[in-house]
Design an enzyme around this catalytic site. Structure first.
Site, PDB file in Angstrom:
ATOM      1  N   LYS A 125     -12.027 -20.046 -13.353  1.00  0.00           N
ATOM      2  CA  LYS A 125     -12.043 -18.599 -13.580  1.00  0.00           C
ATOM      3  C   LYS A 125     -13.202 -18.010 -12.785  1.00  0.00           C
ATOM      4  O   LYS A 125     -14.362 -18.137 -13.150  1.00  0.00           O
ATOM      5  CB  LYS A 125     -12.243 -18.234 -15.053  1.00  0.00           C
ATOM      6  CG  LYS A 125     -12.004 -16.730 -15.277  1.00  0.00           C
ATOM      7  CD  LYS A 125     -12.821 -16.118 -16.397  1.00  0.00           C
ATOM      8  CE  LYS A 125     -14.130 -15.547 -15.984  1.00  0.00           C
ATOM      9  NZ  LYS A 125     -14.119 -14.388 -15.081  1.00  0.00           N
TER      10      LYS A 125
ATOM     11  N   GLY B 199      -9.566 -13.136 -14.772  1.00  0.00           N
ATOM     12  CA  GLY B 199      -9.633 -12.411 -16.037  1.00  0.00           C
ATOM     13  C   GLY B 199     -11.047 -12.230 -16.526  1.00  0.00           C
ATOM     14  O   GLY B 199     -12.008 -12.592 -15.844  1.00  0.00           O
TER      15      GLY B 199
ATOM     16  N   GLY C 275     -14.396 -12.723 -18.721  1.00  0.00           N
ATOM     17  CA  GLY C 275     -15.122 -13.850 -19.303  1.00  0.00           C
ATOM     18  C   GLY C 275     -14.903 -13.931 -20.796  1.00  0.00           C
ATOM     19  O   GLY C 275     -14.690 -15.010 -21.352  1.00  0.00           O
TER      20      GLY C 275
ATOM     21  N   VAL D 224     -10.560 -14.892 -20.962  1.00  0.00           N
ATOM     22  CA  VAL D 224     -10.154 -16.138 -20.288  1.00  0.00           C
ATOM     23  C   VAL D 224     -11.261 -17.198 -20.381  1.00  0.00           C
ATOM     24  O   VAL D 224     -11.009 -18.359 -20.709  1.00  0.00           O
ATOM     25  CB  VAL D 224      -9.785 -15.849 -18.809  1.00  0.00           C
ATOM     26  CG1 VAL D 224      -9.562 -17.140 -18.042  1.00  0.00           C
ATOM     27  CG2 VAL D 224      -8.543 -14.970 -18.745  1.00  0.00           C
ATOM     28  N   GLY D 225     -12.499 -16.763 -20.115  1.00  0.00           N
ATOM     29  CA  GLY D 225     -13.628 -17.710 -20.180  1.00  0.00           C
ATOM     30  C   GLY D 225     -13.767 -18.296 -21.574  1.00  0.00           C
ATOM     31  O   GLY D 225     -13.919 -19.515 -21.739  1.00  0.00           O
TER      32      GLY D 225
ATOM     33  N   GLU E 253     -25.664 -23.670 -15.416  1.00  0.00           N
ATOM     34  CA  GLU E 253     -26.554 -23.295 -14.305  1.00  0.00           C
ATOM     35  C   GLU E 253     -26.857 -21.821 -14.509  1.00  0.00           C
ATOM     36  O   GLU E 253     -26.011 -20.967 -14.256  1.00  0.00           O
ATOM     37  CB  GLU E 253     -25.854 -23.495 -12.960  1.00  0.00           C
ATOM     38  CG  GLU E 253     -25.371 -24.915 -12.698  1.00  0.00           C
ATOM     39  CD  GLU E 253     -26.487 -25.906 -12.423  1.00  0.00           C
ATOM     40  OE1 GLU E 253     -27.625 -25.477 -12.149  1.00  0.00           O
ATOM     41  OE2 GLU E 253     -26.211 -27.115 -12.490  1.00  0.00           O
TER      42      GLU E 253
ATOM     43  N   CYS F 211     -29.887 -16.800  -7.735  1.00  0.00           N
ATOM     44  CA  CYS F 211     -30.524 -17.321  -8.948  1.00  0.00           C
ATOM     45  C   CYS F 211     -31.799 -18.068  -8.627  1.00  0.00           C
ATOM     46  O   CYS F 211     -32.747 -18.046  -9.392  1.00  0.00           O
ATOM     47  CB  CYS F 211     -29.555 -18.222  -9.690  1.00  0.00           C
ATOM     48  SG  CYS F 211     -28.829 -19.454  -8.623  1.00  0.00           S
TER      49      CYS F 211
ATOM     50  N   GLU G 133     -35.502 -11.748 -15.153  1.00  0.00           N
ATOM     51  CA  GLU G 133     -34.793 -11.878 -13.883  1.00  0.00           C
ATOM     52  C   GLU G 133     -34.195 -10.513 -13.530  1.00  0.00           C
ATOM     53  O   GLU G 133     -33.348  -9.997 -14.263  1.00  0.00           O
ATOM     54  CB  GLU G 133     -33.689 -12.925 -14.034  1.00  0.00           C
ATOM     55  CG  GLU G 133     -32.943 -13.177 -12.741  1.00  0.00           C
ATOM     56  CD  GLU G 133     -31.787 -14.157 -12.922  1.00  0.00           C
ATOM     57  OE1 GLU G 133     -31.001 -13.977 -13.863  1.00  0.00           O
ATOM     58  OE2 GLU G 133     -31.673 -15.082 -12.103  1.00  0.00           O
TER      59      GLU G 133
HETATM   60  P1  NAP Z   1     -22.321 -13.508 -16.063  1.00  0.00           P
HETATM   61  O1  NAP Z   1     -22.162 -12.132 -16.503  1.00  0.00           O
HETATM   62  O2  NAP Z   1     -22.901 -14.499 -17.002  1.00  0.00           O
HETATM   63  O3  NAP Z   1     -20.881 -13.992 -15.585  1.00  0.00           O
HETATM   64  C1  NAP Z   1     -20.638 -15.255 -15.017  1.00  0.00           C
HETATM   65  C2  NAP Z   1     -19.222 -15.667 -15.316  1.00  0.00           C
HETATM   66  O4  NAP Z   1     -19.080 -15.911 -16.711  1.00  0.00           O
HETATM   67  C3  NAP Z   1     -18.191 -14.604 -14.984  1.00  0.00           C
HETATM   68  O5  NAP Z   1     -17.041 -15.230 -14.492  1.00  0.00           O
HETATM   69  C4  NAP Z   1     -17.954 -13.953 -16.316  1.00  0.00           C
HETATM   70  O6  NAP Z   1     -16.714 -13.284 -16.407  1.00  0.00           O
HETATM   71  C5  NAP Z   1     -18.029 -15.138 -17.246  1.00  0.00           C
HETATM   72  N1  NAP Z   1     -18.373 -14.843 -18.643  1.00  0.00           N
HETATM   73  C6  NAP Z   1     -19.114 -13.827 -19.121  1.00  0.00           C
HETATM   74  N2  NAP Z   1     -19.210 -13.905 -20.461  1.00  0.00           N
HETATM   75  C7  NAP Z   1     -18.509 -15.001 -20.836  1.00  0.00           C
HETATM   76  C8  NAP Z   1     -18.217 -15.602 -22.099  1.00  0.00           C
HETATM   77  N3  NAP Z   1     -18.667 -15.113 -23.253  1.00  0.00           N
HETATM   78  N4  NAP Z   1     -17.445 -16.709 -22.119  1.00  0.00           N
HETATM   79  C9  NAP Z   1     -16.984 -17.241 -20.976  1.00  0.00           C
HETATM   80  N5  NAP Z   1     -17.208 -16.704 -19.764  1.00  0.00           N
HETATM   81  C10 NAP Z   1     -17.981 -15.603 -19.688  1.00  0.00           C
HETATM   82  O7  NAP Z   1     -23.216 -13.615 -14.755  1.00  0.00           O
HETATM   83  P2  NAP Z   1     -23.047 -12.805 -13.391  1.00  0.00           P
HETATM   84  O8  NAP Z   1     -23.532 -11.425 -13.613  1.00  0.00           O
HETATM   85  O9  NAP Z   1     -21.695 -12.999 -12.834  1.00  0.00           O
HETATM   86  O10 NAP Z   1     -24.050 -13.613 -12.453  1.00  0.00           O
HETATM   87  C11 NAP Z   1     -25.415 -13.381 -12.440  1.00  0.00           C
HETATM   88  C12 NAP Z   1     -26.182 -14.415 -13.246  1.00  0.00           C
HETATM   89  O11 NAP Z   1     -25.842 -15.723 -12.833  1.00  0.00           O
HETATM   90  C13 NAP Z   1     -27.675 -14.341 -13.051  1.00  0.00           C
HETATM   91  O12 NAP Z   1     -28.338 -14.475 -14.292  1.00  0.00           O
HETATM   92  C14 NAP Z   1     -27.983 -15.521 -12.161  1.00  0.00           C
HETATM   93  O13 NAP Z   1     -29.290 -16.005 -12.235  1.00  0.00           O
HETATM   94  C15 NAP Z   1     -27.014 -16.511 -12.607  1.00  0.00           C
HETATM   95  N6  NAP Z   1     -26.752 -17.497 -11.561  1.00  0.00           N
HETATM   96  C16 NAP Z   1     -27.203 -18.789 -11.721  1.00  0.00           C
HETATM   97  C17 NAP Z   1     -26.984 -19.738 -10.731  1.00  0.00           C
HETATM   98  C18 NAP Z   1     -27.434 -21.154 -10.902  1.00  0.00           C
HETATM   99  O14 NAP Z   1     -26.907 -22.001 -10.187  1.00  0.00           O
HETATM  100  N7  NAP Z   1     -28.356 -21.475 -11.773  1.00  0.00           N
HETATM  101  C19 NAP Z   1     -26.316 -19.376  -9.587  1.00  0.00           C
HETATM  102  C20 NAP Z   1     -25.882 -18.057  -9.439  1.00  0.00           C
HETATM  103  C21 NAP Z   1     -26.108 -17.142 -10.454  1.00  0.00           C
HETATM  104  P3  NAP Z   1     -16.512 -11.740 -15.930  1.00  0.00           P
HETATM  105  O15 NAP Z   1     -15.563 -11.835 -14.808  1.00  0.00           O
HETATM  106  O16 NAP Z   1     -15.935 -11.040 -17.129  1.00  0.00           O
HETATM  107  O17 NAP Z   1     -17.845 -11.203 -15.554  1.00  0.00           O
END
Ligand code: NAP
Ligand code: MG
Length: 474
Positions: free
Chosen positions: A170, A201, A203, A206-207, A245, A279, A378
């Site tokens: 996803k 979809g 998060g 679908v997540g 991650e 990140c 962050e």
């Molecule tokens: P996010 O909001 O956490 O979303 C990441 C993914 O998770 C998206 O596909 C999102 O779906 C899904 N998601 C959100 N809530 C969920 C839930 N309750 N259950 C299952 N899936 C869920 O993060 P983002 O804004 O896309 O990315 C930025 C963040 O990622 C930053 O904090 C960054 O530091 C971190 N990051 C970490 C790394 C690493 O390798 N450590 C690498 C890159 C980024 P949607 O499509 O609905 O948003």
């Protein structure tokens, strides 16, 4: 306008069970750029079923058979690279030059590395009378963010494939265009049906359905801390492995030596890459207190040289991904000013000459204290904070005074000294003078997560360990 209204399940492009869509926005123009379908729990069930069926055969393929499939993926990935890069620019605003080089290159790097590792990976080893066998864990759920979209997908899919797992991906709603083309690459490469499935979809729908699914054996998640925590809770009842991650607030310790000004400039330029949406970005720069004014001068010069504008053009920085992200970054910049940090470059509002699009000024704060909000949270945007340290021990203490522990950098001409400092940082990915390696293990300490991706370490996330005792009769 792009319309991606089907999911990739069991080797076919299929209609969603329920028909729901959402519009996507181009962050550079704020115009609607496309329409994508949103999946449901029923779509997840279908994909998991296909992945489970495919696991029976894919898990038993030989190293050579997997390498053959990966070789076909390589051909298709290269053929579609320019299109993927274009999609990345359109969906999340990375400048064309960055998308075509680094974004695409990371995907290629993970594929080549996974193939290289697979060639020699030890799936079995003898420990006395016991045979240790590493077996694919099963059906994997992969939930990815938008910031380095192809990197985040490929760093999961290729090691999982190499390990003999099947998967349901996803991607983020913010970066579906590149994910769609990636799925087309997998299809064109004739990856056996059901081995790779993709559902678009939310998060929360679908997540969450993936995290809770009784027939998914592990979840690999990259994204924010709150989502990581939710996923862990959702996954707990089925006792599946969850590899996280998450975010970071990494330190770049600039040592007191001859290359000082150049290292400060490099740190500023590096922070602005991908509009700071990385990140592992070293968003806290630590410099000797006595050289703070020198650091300010070098940082101002470097920030002024960062060109911002239409990501299709020749610029160093495009917009940030979305309005929500733009607003959040603006609030942090306000906060930094309110907290009394010295604004060296940038500030609130769009860069001059840009009246629409989610463009942020390359921003640098100096004389920042590590207790300020802008030093602790962050920001995930092009905002660097510069913090002064008294001696190297204090620099290490400040670097480690964070709830995160993802990455870091030590910049200095004296390699022995830089190495000694790097060893003391409590984080998973520490570069010495911007060192980079696809075979290194990527992942975080503390609240930055619990997984390790990239290279050989990435394989272990997708493997179970079985002991065959009495394998050699005693
Ligand atoms: P996010 O909001 O956490 O979303 C990441 C993914 O998770 C998206 O596909 C999102 O779906 C899904 N998601 C959100 N809530 C969920 C839930 N309750 N259950 C299952 N899936 C869920 O993060 P983002 O804004 O896309 O990315 C930025 C963040 O990622 C930053 O904090 C960054 O530091 C971190 N990051 C970490 C790394 C690493 O390798 N450590 C690498 C890159 C980024 P949607 O499509 O609905 O948003
Ligand atoms: Mg978008």
């Amino acid at each position: 306008m792009r319309e991606y209204l089907k999911f990739y399940i069991d080797g076919q492009w299929v209609d969603p069970v329920e028909f729901k869509t959402v519009e996507t926005i181009n962050p550079a123009t704020e115009q609607v750029s496309g329409k994508i379908a949103l999946g449901s729990t029923a779509d997840v069930d279908k994909a998991v079923k296909a992945a489970r069926k495919a696991f029976a055969t894919w898990s038993r393929t030989t190293r050579e058979q997997r390498l053959e499939v990966m070789q076909r993926i390589l051909v298709q990935y290269q053929a579609r690279s320019a299109e993927i890069a274009e999609a990345i620019t359109e969906e999340m605003g990375a400048p064309a030059s960055l998308a075509g080089s680094f974004h695409i290159g990371l995907g290629l790097g993970h594929l080549n590395t996974a193939m290289e590792v697979l060639k020699n990976f030890q799936f079995e080893e003898q420990r006395g009378a016991t045979r240790i066998v590493k077996e694919p864990i099963g059906v994997c759920g992969m939930i990815a963010p938008w910031n380095w979209p192809i990197n985040q997908i490929t760093v999961k899919v290729f090691p999982a494939l190499a390990a003999g797992c099947t998967m349901v991906l996803k991607p983020s709603q913010e970066s579906h265009f590149s994910a769609q083309i990636f799925a087309e690459v997998m299809d064109a490469a004739q990856v056996p049906a059901g081995v790779f499935n993709m559902i678009q979809g939310k998060g929360s729908v679908v997540g969450a359905a993936m995290s809770r699914h009784p027939d998914i054996d592990m979840i690999s998640f990259t994204g924010s801390n709150p989502a990581g925590v939710e996923i862990s809770k959702d996954a707990a009842a089925t006792v599946k492995r969850v590899c996280l991650e998450l975010g970071g607030k990494s330190a770049n310790i600039v040592l007191d030596d001859a290359a000082f000004a150049e290292n400060v400039r490099k740190g500023v330029t590096g922070m602005m890459v991908n509009s700071g949406q990385t990140c592992s970005a070293t968003s806290r720069m630590l410099v000797p207190k006595a050289r703070m004014s020198e650091a300010i001068a070098a940082a101002r010069e470097a920030a002024a040289a960062v060109t911002v504008g239409d990501p299709k053009g020749n610029v160093a920085m495009g917009p940030v991904v979305s309005k929500a992200q733009f607003n959040s970054i603006q609030e942090y910049i306000h906060k930094g000013v309110d907290e009394g940090a010295t604004l060296v470059a940038g500030g609130v509002g769009r860069p001059e000459g840009l009246s629409k699009g989610f463009f942020v000024k390359p921003t640098v704060f100096a004389n920042v204290s590590n207790s300020m909000v802008i030093a602790r949270e962050e920001i995930f945007g092009p905002v660097l904070v510069i913090i002064g340290y008294g001696n190297v021990d204090e620099a290490v203490q400040i670097a480690n005074d964070s709830e995160f522990g993802l990455a870091g950098n030590v910049a200095g001409a004296d390699l022995d000294k830089a190495r000694a400092v790097a060893r003391q940082i409590r984080a998973g990915w520490i570069s010495i003078n911007d060192g980079f390696d696809f075979h290194a293990a990527f992942g975080g300490y503390k609240k930055s997560g619990n997984g390790r991706e990239w290279g050989e370490f990435g394989f272990h996330e997708y493997l179970e360990v079985k002991s065959l005792l009495g394998y050699v009769p005693g």
